[in-house]
Design a protein around this motif. Sequence first.
Motif, PDB file in Angstrom:
ATOM      1  N   VAL A 106      40.335  50.729  42.770  1.00 42.17           N
ATOM      2  CA  VAL A 106      41.475  51.604  43.047  1.00 42.17           C
ATOM      3  C   VAL A 106      42.477  50.809  43.879  1.00 42.17           C
ATOM      4  N   VAL A 107      43.703  50.719  43.385  1.00 42.27           N
ATOM      5  CA  VAL A 107      44.732  49.941  44.079  1.00 42.27           C
ATOM      6  C   VAL A 107      45.900  50.853  44.434  1.00 42.27           C
ATOM      7  N   GLN A 108      46.270  50.823  45.682  1.00 38.94           N
ATOM      8  CA  GLN A 108      47.454  51.570  46.118  1.00 38.94           C
ATOM      9  C   GLN A 108      48.424  50.568  46.733  1.00 38.94           C
ATOM     10  N   SER A 109      49.627  50.526  46.192  1.00 42.83           N
ATOM     11  CA  SER A 109      50.587  49.571  46.740  1.00 42.83           C
ATOM     12  C   SER A 109      51.861  50.292  47.152  1.00 42.83           C
ATOM     13  N   SER A 110      52.668  49.609  47.946  1.00 44.92           N
ATOM     14  CA  SER A 110      53.913  50.213  48.426  1.00 44.92           C
ATOM     15  C   SER A 110      54.904  50.421  47.279  1.00 44.92           C
ATOM     16  N   ARG A 111      54.648  49.772  46.149  1.00 47.78           N
ATOM     17  CA  ARG A 111      55.582  49.868  45.024  1.00 47.78           C
ATOM     18  C   ARG A 111      55.337  51.078  44.144  1.00 47.78           C
ATOM     19  N   GLN A 112      54.122  51.633  44.217  1.00 50.82           N
ATOM     20  CA  GLN A 112      53.793  52.749  43.342  1.00 50.82           C
ATOM     21  C   GLN A 112      53.340  53.952  44.142  1.00 50.82           C
ATOM     22  N   GLU A 113      53.794  55.116  43.698  1.00 51.75           N
ATOM     23  CA  GLU A 113      53.367  56.326  44.388  1.00 51.75           C
ATOM     24  C   GLU A 113      51.931  56.662  44.055  1.00 51.75           C
ATOM     25  N   GLU A 114      51.608  56.523  42.769  1.00 50.19           N
ATOM     26  CA  GLU A 114      50.275  56.882  42.314  1.00 50.19           C
ATOM     27  C   GLU A 114      49.324  55.693  42.423  1.00 50.19           C
ATOM     28  N   PRO A 115      48.084  55.910  42.832  1.00 50.31           N
ATOM     29  CA  PRO A 115      47.133  54.796  42.839  1.00 50.31           C
ATOM     30  C   PRO A 115      46.802  54.359  41.420  1.00 50.31           C
ATOM     31  N   TRP A 116      46.447  53.118  41.276  1.00 48.09           N
ATOM     32  CA  TRP A 116      46.103  52.570  39.965  1.00 48.09           C
ATOM     33  C   TRP A 116      44.586  52.409  39.897  1.00 48.09           C
ATOM     34  N   TYR A 117      43.999  52.945  38.846  1.00 42.60           N
ATOM     35  CA  TYR A 117      42.545  52.879  38.669  1.00 42.60           C
ATOM     36  C   TYR A 117      42.236  51.964  37.496  1.00 42.60           C
ATOM     37  N   GLN A 118      41.221  51.178  37.622  1.00 36.71           N
ATOM     38  CA  GLN A 118      40.828  50.319  36.506  1.00 36.71           C
ATOM     39  C   GLN A 118      39.331  50.021  36.566  1.00 36.71           C
ATOM     40  N   ASP A 119      38.659  50.214  35.447  1.00 33.68           N
ATOM     41  CA  ASP A 119      37.256  49.805  35.352  1.00 33.68           C
ATOM     42  C   ASP A 119      37.225  48.316  35.074  1.00 33.68           C
ATOM     43  N   MET A 120      36.376  47.609  35.757  1.00 37.85           N
ATOM     44  CA  MET A 120      36.320  46.161  35.575  1.00 37.85           C
ATOM     45  C   MET A 120      34.906  45.670  35.343  1.00 37.85           C
ATOM     46  N   ASP A 121      34.853  44.577  34.604  1.00 39.16           N
ATOM     47  CA  ASP A 121      33.600  43.926  34.265  1.00 39.16           C
ATOM     48  C   ASP A 121      33.626  42.566  34.970  1.00 39.16           C
ATOM     49  N   VAL A 122      32.743  42.392  35.930  1.00 38.09           N
ATOM     50  CA  VAL A 122      32.783  41.183  36.767  1.00 38.09           C
ATOM     51  C   VAL A 122      31.521  40.354  36.558  1.00 38.09           C
ATOM     52  N   GLU A 123      31.700  39.061  36.340  1.00 37.48           N
ATOM     53  CA  GLU A 123      30.550  38.159  36.226  1.00 37.48           C
ATOM     54  C   GLU A 123      30.500  37.310  37.486  1.00 37.48           C
ATOM     55  N   MET A 124      29.294  37.165  38.025  1.00 36.37           N
ATOM     56  CA  MET A 124      29.144  36.381  39.260  1.00 36.37           C
ATOM     57  C   MET A 124      28.090  35.295  39.086  1.00 36.37           C
ATOM     58  N   GLU A 125      28.256  34.226  39.836  1.00 37.56           N
ATOM     59  CA  GLU A 125      27.295  33.118  39.788  1.00 37.56           C
ATOM     60  C   GLU A 125      26.881  32.779  41.212  1.00 37.56           C
ATOM     61  N   ARG A 126      25.627  32.368  41.339  1.00 34.36           N
ATOM     62  CA  ARG A 126      25.197  31.924  42.665  1.00 34.36           C
ATOM     63  C   ARG A 126      25.470  30.421  42.764  1.00 34.36           C
ATOM     64  N   VAL A 127      26.340  30.067  43.687  1.00 35.33           N
ATOM     65  CA  VAL A 127      26.702  28.658  43.867  1.00 35.33           C
ATOM     66  C   VAL A 127      26.342  28.258  45.300  1.00 35.33           C
ATOM     67  N   ASP A 128      25.431  27.317  45.422  1.00 31.69           N
ATOM     68  CA  ASP A 128      24.961  26.868  46.753  1.00 31.69           C
ATOM     69  C   ASP A 128      24.566  28.050  47.638  1.00 31.69           C
ATOM     70  N   GLY A 129      23.889  28.993  47.050  1.00 33.54           N
ATOM     71  CA  GLY A 129      23.383  30.130  47.825  1.00 33.54           C
ATOM     72  C   GLY A 129      24.369  31.283  47.969  1.00 33.54           C
ATOM     73  N   ASP A 130      25.653  31.051  47.617  1.00 32.61           N
ATOM     74  CA  ASP A 130      26.650  32.124  47.745  1.00 32.61           C
ATOM     75  C   ASP A 130      26.946  32.747  46.385  1.00 32.61           C
ATOM     76  N   TRP A 131      27.180  34.048  46.381  1.00 29.72           N
ATOM     77  CA  TRP A 131      27.567  34.731  45.140  1.00 29.72           C
ATOM     78  C   TRP A 131      29.081  34.636  44.981  1.00 29.72           C
ATOM     79  N   LEU A 132      29.519  33.973  43.902  1.00 33.80           N
ATOM     80  CA  LEU A 132      30.953  33.824  43.660  1.00 33.80           C
ATOM     81  C   LEU A 132      31.322  34.458  42.321  1.00 33.80           C
TER      82      LEU A 132
END
Lengths: 147, 166
Positions: free
Chosen positions: B128-154
């Motif tokens: 959910v994104v709310q910015s000063s430019r828009q009155e209405e919040p923007w909703y978006q479903d997202m598909d995120v892929e992550m990898e463990r790099v040197d112990g950190d999730w990126l």
Amino acid sequence: MIRVGVIILLSVVIFGWVLRPIRVTGISMSPTYRDQSLNLVNLLSYKLSDPQRGDVVSIGDLAGRENYMKRIIALPGETFSISNGYVFINGSPLDEPYVVFREKWQQAPVALEADEYLVIGDNRGMARDWHKYGRVERRHVLGKVLF
Amino acid sequence: MKQIVPIIIFISLGVLGYFAFRMLFPDDVDVIRGQLSEMATEASFEGSEAPLTKVSKAGKLAGYFTVDAQIEIEPWGYRKVSVNGRAEIREVTIGARTAVSSLKISVDRVDIVVADNRSSARVLMSVVVQSSRQEEPWYQDMDVEMERVDGDWLISRIRNREFIKQ
């Protein structure tokens, strides 16, 4: 005053968590549902049971902002295909009395995953590219349309 | 009565031990969830920022991504946005922080699946994104892929999530 409060509270609970009012926009469910008609979605309908073939359901994104009304056509694990506008499930033609308009859609066989359903609108008289249909995961099936 | 005291101590030690273990060895799902929430907070801002702050915050935000990360988002009603690589993410972030005076990002309905080898994960979430430019919040479903790099999730990839698939 208490009565008004109770009525407001009940309305919030019922229309927030049990019955969601929806307005049909578009013609993808014609002639079963007309454009701009009003309906209700039972959000509890699939809490204890699974969607069944033929159910008209509301499907939507996780945020609940984008919703569509479609019919469940194929169930998890089944393979569907479309030939000349007729749907085949596991190779057998599906009887669809609710389909009145039918264009010659073609779709190669697709196997549904364990939690996927095939949803299509009743109006098959429109071009296939204009009709949003396809596979949806169970969690996107929000509830059953009441009427 | 005397027997109850050692039992209570034993149970308390067990509970303490459990929480200590979870703190020392947190579950991957909890780590990812916390990181995404932290990232949303980092990306949010209000009021004008000094140029150096913008650069610093953009650098920190880019640090949540792999070097070759890909972002492909098509907001409803807008043209597709494609960003490739950490450097470009940093630039876009600085640009965004300059273009709007406030931005509030939050994540919701986060669903995380970690691969059996614990080297990658897939996250489905609502942003959910709310910015000063828009009155209405923007909703978006997202598909995120992550990898463990040197112990950190990126994050290695972010895409729009279409819930009706052909």
